[in-house]
Scaffold this active site. Structure first.
Site, PDB file in Angstrom:
ATOM      1  N   GLY A   8       0.995  -1.397   0.264  1.00 33.75           N
ATOM      2  CA  GLY A   8      -0.158  -0.115  -0.083  1.00 33.75           C
ATOM      3  C   GLY A   8       1.191   1.287   0.572  1.00 33.75           C
ATOM      4  O   GLY A   8       0.782   2.074   0.312  1.00 33.75           O
ATOM      5  N   VAL A  60      -2.687  -7.891  -1.815  1.00 33.90           N
ATOM      6  CA  VAL A  60      -2.358  -8.095  -0.452  1.00 33.90           C
ATOM      7  C   VAL A  60      -3.705  -9.279   0.237  1.00 33.90           C
ATOM      8  O   VAL A  60      -3.358  -9.881   1.068  1.00 33.90           O
ATOM      9  CB  VAL A  60      -2.201  -7.351   0.578  1.00 33.90           C
ATOM     10  CG1 VAL A  60      -0.695  -6.364   0.352  1.00 33.90           C
ATOM     11  CG2 VAL A  60      -3.249  -6.365   0.847  1.00 33.90           C
ATOM     12  N   SER A 140      -3.131  -0.327  14.061  1.00 32.33           N
ATOM     13  CA  SER A 140      -3.834   1.440  14.548  1.00 32.33           C
ATOM     14  C   SER A 140      -4.514   1.384  15.731  1.00 32.33           C
ATOM     15  O   SER A 140      -4.750   0.409  16.689  1.00 32.33           O
ATOM     16  CB  SER A 140      -5.031   0.677  13.909  1.00 32.33           C
ATOM     17  OG  SER A 140      -6.910   1.219  14.201  1.00 32.33           O
ATOM     18  N   TYR A 153     -12.184  -4.374  11.930  1.00 29.62           N
ATOM     19  CA  TYR A 153     -11.439  -3.674  11.824  1.00 29.62           C
ATOM     20  C   TYR A 153     -10.262  -3.777  13.071  1.00 29.62           C
ATOM     21  O   TYR A 153      -9.030  -4.255  13.006  1.00 29.62           O
ATOM     22  CB  TYR A 153     -11.078  -2.408  11.652  1.00 29.62           C
ATOM     23  CG  TYR A 153     -10.078  -1.484  10.844  1.00 29.62           C
ATOM     24  CD1 TYR A 153      -9.043  -1.691   9.513  1.00 29.62           C
ATOM     25  CD2 TYR A 153      -9.209  -0.249  12.363  1.00 29.62           C
ATOM     26  CE1 TYR A 153      -8.426  -0.578   9.735  1.00 29.62           C
ATOM     27  CE2 TYR A 153      -8.368   0.222  11.788  1.00 29.62           C
ATOM     28  CZ  TYR A 153      -7.960   0.368  10.865  1.00 29.62           C
ATOM     29  OH  TYR A 153      -7.147   1.217  10.078  1.00 29.62           O
ATOM     30  N   ALA A 156      -8.466  -7.344  13.374  1.00 33.48           N
ATOM     31  CA  ALA A 156      -7.385  -7.780  12.359  1.00 33.48           C
ATOM     32  C   ALA A 156      -6.612  -7.648  12.916  1.00 33.48           C
ATOM     33  O   ALA A 156      -4.746  -7.619  12.678  1.00 33.48           O
ATOM     34  CB  ALA A 156      -8.011  -7.167  11.231  1.00 33.48           C
ATOM     35  N   ILE A 186      -5.246  10.195  11.147  1.00 34.36           N
ATOM     36  CA  ILE A 186      -4.058  10.102   9.822  1.00 34.36           C
ATOM     37  C   ILE A 186      -4.765  11.056   9.077  1.00 34.36           C
ATOM     38  O   ILE A 186      -6.013  10.173   8.603  1.00 34.36           O
ATOM     39  CB  ILE A 186      -2.955   9.447  10.283  1.00 34.36           C
ATOM     40  CG1 ILE A 186      -2.331   8.634  11.315  1.00 34.36           C
ATOM     41  CG2 ILE A 186      -2.310  10.068   9.087  1.00 34.36           C
ATOM     42  CD1 ILE A 186      -1.523   9.698  11.932  1.00 34.36           C
TER      43      ILE A 186
END
Ligand code: NDP
Length: 242
Positions: A8, A60, A140, A153, A156, A186
């Site tokens: 990424g 990915v 994160s 999320y 993961a 961000i």
């Protein structure tokens, strides 16, 4: 030639990491999935800095796509060693668990977590043989504290945090370090639908962060200066207490 792969790497935090590693004299492999224009723009920014890089498109979220792309690259670059791996590619597909679709769960797990397993498993062989490697996983805040609407999320990213800590202990003696950086909010495409004015009230620094601020920390962990730091999760979140 020192080589780094950034998944990424075409835009957002990944692009900032690509430019940081260019500054550190790495030849950079820029992975992306569909955004070829952004990836080419990143490559031209590298060239403007006097650096070198190449595009490395693969998905990915697909084991097959990862393994094919890496095998072709290693075949064409038999003498080369990818000594830095930044597992950065990620997506979010938020929904309350009660309403979450199977695809939303599977896409987020495949892109953010399973990818880290397949890519790292291939690259680490070479790092162990060469007795040098730096792996940095971009996780994160959501994987540390959990955020509502992000069960997929958070799971993961939390999984990748566990992988980081376990793998660091497997490979430490071979001079391979494994760390993670946990950004808060961000400013990138990923957060453009969020209300910064409302959310900044809970950020001690009083604003969203920039991709460059994350890349600086990743750059340190990817450098040989961070040789005694491994298995760590470093937050870059403007002081949000986790
Ligand atoms: P962006 O949405 O700006 O960029 C995502 C990058 O990941 C793009 O280069 C994209 O390439 C790539 N990507 C997405 N899916 C795939 C795929 N299947 N295969 C290959 N590449 C893929 O995201 P950010 O820069 O904001 O996020 C980067 C990382 O930081 C992610 O892991 C994210 O979870 C994490 N993060 C971000 C935060 C934020 O506030 N922005 C906060 C905390 C963590 P393409 O366009 O080709 O799909």
């Amino acid at each position: 030639m020192k080589i780094a792969l950034i998944t990424g790497g075409s835009r957002g935090i990944g692009r900032a990491i690509v430019l940081k590693l260019t500054e550190m004299n790495y030849h950079v492999l820029i992975n992306y999935c569909t955004g070829e224009a952004a990836a080419k723009e990143t490559l031209s920014l590298i060239e403007q800095m006097g650096g070198t890089g190449e595009l490395m498109p693969f998905d990915v979220s697909s084991q097959e796509s990862i393994e094919n792309a890496l095998e072709i690259w290693y075949k064409n670059n038999a003498e080369s060693h990818i000594e830095v791996l930044i597992n950065n590619a990620g997506i979010r597909q938020d929904a309350l668990l009660m309403w979450m679709k199977n695809e939303e769960w599977n896409d987020v797990m495949n892109t953010n977590m399973n990818s880290v397993f397949y890519i790292t498993r291939r690259l680490i062989k070479d790092m162990l043989i060469k007795k040098y490697g730096r792996i940095v996983n971009v996780v994160s805040l959501s994987g540390i504290k959990g955020l509502p609407g992000q069960v997929n999320y958070s799971a993961a990213k939390s999984g990748v945090i566990g992988m980081t800590k376990a793998l660091a202990q497997e490979v430490g003696k071979k001079n391979v370090t494994v760390n993670a950086v946990a950004p808060g909010y961000i400013k990138t495409d990923m957060t453009k639908d969020l209300d910064e004015n409302m959310l900044k009230a809970m950020i001690p620094v009083g604003r969203f962060g920039t991709a460059t601020e994350v890349a600086e920390v990743v750059g340190f962990l990817a450098s040989d200066k961070a040789s005694y730091v491994t298995g760590e999760i470093i937050s870059v979140n403007g002081g949000i207490y986790t």
